[in-house]
Design a protein around this motif. Structure first.
Motif, short mmCIF file in Angstrom:
data_model
loop_
_atom_site.label_atom_id
_atom_site.label_comp_id
_atom_site.label_asym_id
_atom_site.label_seq_id
_atom_site.Cartn_x
_atom_site.Cartn_y
_atom_site.Cartn_z
N GLU A 111 -49.00 38.94 20.88
CA GLU A 111 -49.28 39.24 22.85
C GLU A 111 -49.30 41.11 22.95
O GLU A 111 -48.60 41.31 21.86
N ARG A 116 -50.67 42.19 29.91
CA ARG A 116 -50.07 42.55 28.87
C ARG A 116 -49.00 40.61 27.92
O ARG A 116 -49.18 41.56 27.34
N HIS A 117 -49.93 40.46 28.63
CA HIS A 117 -50.14 38.08 28.14
C HIS A 117 -51.28 38.25 27.24
O HIS A 117 -51.54 37.11 27.00
N MET A 118 -51.78 38.74 27.08
CA MET A 118 -53.56 38.75 26.31
C MET A 118 -53.12 38.80 24.78
O MET A 118 -52.55 40.07 24.63
N VAL A 119 -54.18 37.85 24.28
CA VAL A 119 -53.42 38.21 22.77
C VAL A 119 -54.41 39.03 21.70
O VAL A 119 -55.42 39.34 22.48
#
Length: 532
Positions: A104, A154-157
């Motif tokens: 992430e 901020r949590h996207m791969v």
């Protein structure tokens, strides 16, 4: 009488050669705390090499090091690795990404500095069994992203991110470091559009106000004048000029960069439309949707005329990049695409290539290049694989072997036409500067001799002296070969100087199509329709 404080950074008589080829000659630079230095020059001028020396890059050490001295706060330093530079408070955002695709954004931001917390097992067996402090990681990432002034997930791969968001993740990682004193930004806005770039420039101003020095490398010269205190100009490995930003202009900087006058300003003349309004439709797109993170396409219907250059523009995140990526099968898509009356299956890159489509992606390293292969192999391999070009047949076609002479000939042809700076056709793609890598991506597409060519951000990372050359090459390829071109660009003036018509994407839909000769104000109104 107090002693005068030394500058934060001094680079004295820096020299560098690669295998006898002198690439830097007696470079002298100084930088005060909180100062923003704009470093400009054509591709291959030596900017990135100079910054690699400052950052302790391993390929500098592996090729014999460098000559001259680097001083921080008046003390001589010598970095044998980037870790030494980071420990001294120097950060660098490279022109090409150094992110872990399967992590992430948040995990990349705190990479190698992850906050940990104790647990029962680690209290007994030692710190190796500590667990990640996810709350502290989240707080660090949030603060770093807020410093940029640009919101990213901020949590996207990383592997699912559009290229612009990857760039912001790189920058956030550097801004999250408490000891940061000097930040090197190598072409940070090349993958960003105006709105994203302006947010980053505001972030640079904020860093400067907090006492962080910045070395800013970009080909967008207006950004240099907007944000920098000083401009340093390099040409052929030599520092040719260093002046206060307030005392120069885009035209003057351009002249110093290339040693000649280049019309690289904002007043590019729109081309006269050369394709008749009644021309046959070559490519028909109906109700296209594309699930590309950050560039979602919701409902696009579009007709591209045979032999025209159709431009696609719009603000950041409105879906323009999603159109070619979806059609070429790089992201999940739906709807209908027809070429010359025949339906082209979506979600099938090979079917597109078999239909004589070609694509120059905005992500040249992730999609466009075989970095550890020669320029010859990069240019010729797709045409060999898809079309059986550049092959010799033996025993009536039972055996096929590559035609090295033909491969070398086509590569040298495009090295010459696109003025690619390299040591020769055998050089590996990784060793080229970013702009020259982009030209190799174009050469690879040209070698396929497609009937439809999609080009996405074709001049990303290319200097002002080479932009016109690349755009002229596209126009020549279009006119001489009758190739239908769909060109996506963040720069409206680039589209106006190259295309016949321009479609503006807003909110994942086409908000309007105008002749390239239409006014900037008319295009601006279309860009603001349905903005998401």
């Amino acid at each position: 009488m107090s002693e005068q404080k030394a500058p934060l950074l001094q680079m004295r008589n820096i020299k560098k050669d690669f295998f006898g080829n002198q690439v830097l000659t007696d470079i002298n630079l100084e930088l005060e705390a909180g100062q923003v230095l704009g470093l400009v020059g054509e591709n291959g001028a030596g900017k990135s090499t100079l910054m690699k020396i400052l950052f302790g890059a391993t390929d500098i050490t592996a090729t014999g090091g460098y000559g001259g001295d680097i001083l921080l706060d008046g003390e001589k330093v010598s970095f044998s690795s980037p870790f030494d530079a980071i420990a001294a408070g120097i950060g660098m955002v490279h022109q090409e990404f150094s992110l872990i695709p399967g992590f992430e954004a948040e995990e990349n931001i705190v990479l190698n500095r992850e906050p940990k917390k104790k647990n029962l097992l680690s209290e007994i067996f030692g710190e190796r069994l500590d667990t990640l402090d996810r709350k502290a990681m989240d707080e660090t990432a949030v603060k770093a992203i807020e410093k940029m002034g640009v919101n990213i997930d901020r949590h996207m791969v990383i592997s699912s991110m559009p290229v612009g968001h990857k760039q912001f993740t790189e920058i956030a990682r550097e801004l999250s470091k408490d000891q940061l004193r000097l930040l090197i930004l190598d072409e940070p806005t090349a993958v960003l559009t105006e709105r994203e770039a302006e947010a980053l420039l505001d972030s640079i101003r904020g860093m400067s106000a907090r006492g962080i020095s910045v070395i800013f490398i970009t080909h967008r010269l207006q950004e240099i004048l907007s944000v920098c205190d000083t401009v340093a100009v390099m040409r052929d490995g030599v520092l040719v000029e260093k002046v206060p930003a307030k005392q120069t202009s885009v035209q003057e900087i351009t002249h110093w960069m290339v040693g000649r006058n280049v019309d690289g300003g904002k007043k590019a003349a729109a081309v006269q439309q050369t394709v008749n309004d009644n021309a046959k439709t070559a490519l028909k797109i109906e109700k296209l949707w594309v699930d590309m993170p950050g560039e979602t396409v919701r409902n696009v219907s579009l007709e591209v005329k045979e032999g025209e250059i159709l431009g696609i523009g719009g603000l950041a995140g409105q879906g323009k990049l999603g159109i070619p990526n979806g059609i070429m099968g790089l992201y999940e898509a739906g709807g209908r695409v027809e070429f010359e009356g025949q339906e082209i299956p979506l979600n099938s890159p090979r079917k597109c290539l078999d239909s004589s489509f070609a694509f120059v992606s905005e992500d040249r390293r992730g999609v466009g290049l075989l970095l550890d292969e020669s320029l010859e192999w990069n240019v010729a391999f797709p045409a060999m694989q898809i079309q059986n070009k550049f092959l010799k047949s033996y025993l009536g076609g039972l055996i096929k072997w590559r035609d090295d002479d033909a491969i070398r000939s086509v590569t040298e042809k495009y090295i010459d036409e696109l003025k690619i700076k390299c040591t020769g056709s055998k050089q590996n793609a990784r060793e080229l500067s970013g702009g020259n890598q982009q030209k190799i991506c174009l050469a690879k597409a040209f070698a396929l001799e497609p009937r439809v060519l999609f080009v996405s951000e074709p001049t990303r990372g290319i200097d002002v002296g080479a932009k016109a050359l690349v755009l002229d090459a596209l126009k020549k390829f279009n006119r001489e070969n009758g190739v239908t071109v769909v060109m996506v660009s963040s720069e409206l003036e680039e589209l106006r100087s190259t295309c016949d018509r321009i479609a503006i994407v807003s909110g994942g839909r086409i908000s309007g199509i105008l002749p390239a000769s239409s006014s900037v104000e008319d295009f601006g109104e279309l860009m603001l329709n349905n903005v998401i």
